[in-house]
Scaffold this motif. Structure first.
Motif, short mmCIF file in Angstrom:
data_model
loop_
_atom_site.label_atom_id
_atom_site.label_comp_id
_atom_site.label_asym_id
_atom_site.label_seq_id
_atom_site.Cartn_x
_atom_site.Cartn_y
_atom_site.Cartn_z
N PHE A 37 0.81 -1.21 0.00
CA PHE A 37 0.00 0.00 0.00
C PHE A 37 0.85 1.26 0.00
O PHE A 37 0.60 2.20 -0.77
N ALA A 38 1.86 1.32 0.88
CA ALA A 38 2.65 2.54 1.00
C ALA A 38 3.36 2.87 -0.31
O ALA A 38 3.37 4.02 -0.76
N ALA A 39 3.95 1.84 -0.94
CA ALA A 39 4.65 2.07 -2.20
C ALA A 39 3.69 2.48 -3.31
O ALA A 39 4.00 3.35 -4.14
N MET A 55 1.24 15.65 10.96
CA MET A 55 0.32 14.88 10.13
C MET A 55 1.08 13.91 9.22
O MET A 55 0.62 12.78 9.00
N ALA A 56 2.24 14.33 8.72
CA ALA A 56 3.05 13.44 7.87
C ALA A 56 3.47 12.20 8.64
O ALA A 56 3.43 11.08 8.11
N GLN A 57 3.86 12.39 9.90
CA GLN A 57 4.24 11.24 10.73
C GLN A 57 3.05 10.34 10.98
O GLN A 57 3.17 9.11 10.93
N ARG A 58 1.88 10.92 11.23
CA ARG A 58 0.68 10.12 11.47
C ARG A 58 0.33 9.27 10.25
O ARG A 58 0.02 8.09 10.36
N ILE A 59 0.40 9.89 9.08
CA ILE A 59 0.07 9.16 7.85
C ILE A 59 1.12 8.09 7.57
O ILE A 59 0.78 6.97 7.17
N SER A 60 2.39 8.40 7.80
CA SER A 60 3.45 7.42 7.57
C SER A 60 3.29 6.21 8.48
O SER A 60 3.46 5.06 8.04
N ARG A 61 2.97 6.45 9.74
CA ARG A 61 2.75 5.34 10.67
C ARG A 61 1.56 4.49 10.21
O ARG A 61 1.61 3.25 10.28
N ALA A 62 0.51 5.15 9.77
CA ALA A 62 -0.67 4.41 9.31
C ALA A 62 -0.33 3.56 8.09
O ALA A 62 -0.76 2.40 7.98
N LYS A 63 0.44 4.11 7.17
CA LYS A 63 0.83 3.37 5.96
C LYS A 63 1.68 2.16 6.32
O LYS A 63 1.52 1.08 5.75
N ARG A 64 2.59 2.34 7.28
CA ARG A 64 3.42 1.20 7.71
C ARG A 64 2.55 0.12 8.36
O ARG A 64 2.78 -1.07 8.19
N THR A 65 1.55 0.55 9.12
CA THR A 65 0.68 -0.40 9.83
C THR A 65 -0.06 -1.30 8.85
O THR A 65 -0.20 -2.50 9.09
N VAL A 66 -0.54 -0.73 7.75
CA VAL A 66 -1.35 -1.52 6.81
C VAL A 66 -0.53 -2.06 5.65
O VAL A 66 -1.09 -2.69 4.74
N ALA A 67 0.80 -1.86 5.67
CA ALA A 67 1.62 -2.26 4.53
C ALA A 67 1.51 -3.75 4.23
O ALA A 67 1.54 -4.18 3.07
N ALA A 68 1.39 -4.58 5.27
CA ALA A 68 1.36 -6.02 5.06
C ALA A 68 -0.05 -6.57 4.89
O ALA A 68 -0.23 -7.78 4.72
N VAL A 69 -1.05 -5.71 4.93
CA VAL A 69 -2.44 -6.17 4.80
C VAL A 69 -2.77 -6.37 3.34
O VAL A 69 -2.61 -5.46 2.52
#
Length: 387
Positions: free
Chosen positions: A24-26, A138-152
Motif C-alpha cells: 500500500f505505501a509504495a 500529520m506526515a508522521q501520522r500518515i506514515s505510521r498508518a501506511k506502515r501499519t497496513v503495509a502487510a495487509v
C-alpha cells in the motif's frame, strides 16, 4: 486540469498497483508521483483514457523505485515488467481501499487521515490544516498508518461498518483550514455508494445531506452557534433536503434498518417541519427507540430524553434522563435545558455553567456560557424585584 477527475481516479490507481504486487505505501507514493506528472502534462496533452494513463505512469514510478532499491531486489523478480499496453483493467476495487484505510489496527485519527490522503486525494498539508496540526505531525501520522497496513492484503474482507464510522468522523470534523471536510465526506460517501449496494451506505449519505443542508443557518455572522430551534429554516438548502429524503426513502423501502438510516429519519423529520414547533416529536421518539434498540448507545438514549421532553413534557424528559450516566458528554446541557423548561432556573443555570466548563468545542462552550449568564441575570433581577 480537471482536479475532481484526478481525485476520483486515485483510489482506483492505488488499488490497481496493489493488485499487481505493490504494497500500500509504495503504491500510494507512486500514484502521488504520477499525479504530479499529470498536473504537468495533461493541460497540453490530455490522455484519451485518464485512468489507464495514471495507472501506467504510477506503475512505472513504482518499478523505478523497486529497481533503485537493491535491498528489495527479490520484490523486483515478483513484479518486474511493464503491464500489457492498452486500457487499464476494468476493475474498481476502491471499496477494498476504503476497508484498508479503515483497518481495525489503526486509531480513528489515523484511519481518517489515511482515508483523506489515499481515497480523498488530499495533500498532507491540506489534511494538517484541516486538523489544525503542524504538517510534520500529520506526515508522521500518515506514515505510521501506511506502515501499519503495509502487510495487509487488499483482497482481505473488510468491515463496511468501520468504513462508515470513519467517513462519519470525517463529516463531523466540519470545516477548518482550507479543506471543507464535511463536503469531502459527502463526496467520498457518494463514491462509496456508487460502488456498493448497501442500505446503511445510503443511510449515511442521507444523514450527511440532511445535516449539511442546515449548515448556512447554524451560525450567526459573528460565528456564534444557533440552535436547531432558533435556526432560520428559509436558509436551509432545500435541494440537499430533497436529495437526502429521496435517498433515505429508497433505503428504508428495502426494510433492512440500520443505525444511520434511523439517524437520517430523525434528521428528515426535522427537515420536514416548517417551524420548530411543528416538529413531530412523537415520531422522533419512535425513531430514537429504534436507534436505541439497534445500538444500545448512551448517546442515542440522551438524545431520546430530549425528544421525550419535547413530546411528553420536561418532567418526562428528566425521568428519561435519570437512568443515564451523568458523565456522558452533553448530559449537563440536556439536564439544564429540561430543568429550565420545567421551571427550575436555578438548577438550569448551574448545569449550563458546568456544561460550558466541560465543552470541548469553543462555539458550544460560548453558547452554554451565554445561557448560564442569561438565567443568572434573570434570577438577579427577580431577586431585586422581590426586595
Amino acid at each position: 486540469m480537471d482536479e475532481a477527475l484526478l481525485r476520483a481516479l486515485i483510489p482506483t490507481a492505488i488499488s490497481a498497483l496493489c493488485r499487481r504486487g505493490a504494497d500500500f505505501a509504495a503504491a500510494e507514493d507512486a500514484v502521488q508521483e504520477a499525479l504530479v506528472e499529470a498536473v504537468r502534462v495533461w493541460p497540453d496533452d490530455p490522455p484519451r483514457d485518464p485512468r489507464a494513463w495514471l495507472v501506467a505512469v504510477a506503475w512505472r514510478r513504482f518499478l523505478d523505485a523497486v529497481r533503485a532499491d537493491t535491498s528489495r531486489r527479490h520484490r523486483e523478480l515478483r513484479v518486474d515488467g511493464e503491464p500489457v499496453p492498452g486500457p487499464a483493467e476494468d476493475v474498481d476495487d476502491s471499496l477494498q481501499l476504503y476497508f484498508l484505510c479503515a483497518h481495525p489496527s489503526l486509531t480513528p485519527a489515523s484511519a481518517v487521515a489515511l482515508t483523506l490522503r489515499a481515497v480523498g486525494g488530499l495533500t498532507t498539508r491540506q489534511i494538517a490544516r484541516a486538523y489544525l496540526v503542524p504538517e510534520a505531525t500529520m506526515a508522521q501520522r500518515i506514515s505510521r498508518a501506511k506502515r501499519t497496513v503495509a502487510a495487509v492484503r487488499l483482497d482481505q474482507p473488510g468491515d463496511l461498518g468501520t468504513v462508515l464510522r470513519v467517513l462519519y468522523l470525517v463529516f463531523n470534523e466540519g470545516y477548518s483550514g482550507d479543506v471543507d471536510l464535511a463536503a469531502e465526506a459527502i463526496r467520498l460517501t457518494r463514491q462509496l455508494a456508487a460502488g456498493t449496494d448497501d442500505e446503511e451506505v445510503a443511510g449515511l449519505l442521507a444523514l450527511m445531506l440532511l445535516h449539511h443542508a442546515r449548515r448556512a443557518a447554524r451560525t450567526r455572522p459573528d460565528g456564534s452557534l444557533v440552535t436547531l430551534a432558533e435556526q432560520d429554516r428559509s436558509r436551509w438548502d432545500t435541494r440537499l433536503v430533497a436529495e437526502g429524503v429521496a435517498v433515505l426513502q429508497a433505503a428504508l423501502a428495502r426494510d433492512r434498518l440500520g443505525e444511520f438510516q434511523a439517524q437520517a429519519a430523525v434528521a428528515a423529520l426535522h427537515a420536514d417541519a416548517r417551524t420548530a414547533a411543528e416538529t413531530d416529536w412523537v415520531q422522533v421518539v419512535g425513531w430514537y427507540d429504534e436507534l436505541v434498540r439497534l445500538t444500545g448507545s448512551p448517546v442515542a438514549r440522551l438524545n431520546r430524553a430530549v425528544a421525550v421532553g419535547e413530546a411528553d413534557g420536561p418532567r418526562a424528559g428528566l425521568a428519561a434522563l435519570a437512568g443515564l450516566d451523568p458523565a456522558l458528554p452533553r448530559y449537563a446541557a440536556v439536564q439544564a435545558y429540561l430543568a429550565e423548561r420545567d421551571g427550575d432556573p436555578v438548577t438550569a443555570a448551574r448545569r449550563y455553567a458546568e456544561a460550558a466548563r466541560a465543552a470541548a468545542d469553543v462555539r458550544e462552550r460560548d453558547h452554554l456560557t451565554r445561557q448560564a449568564a442569561r438565567l443568572n441575570t434573570e434570577l438577579r433581577r427577580q431577586a431585586a424585584a422581590d426586595g
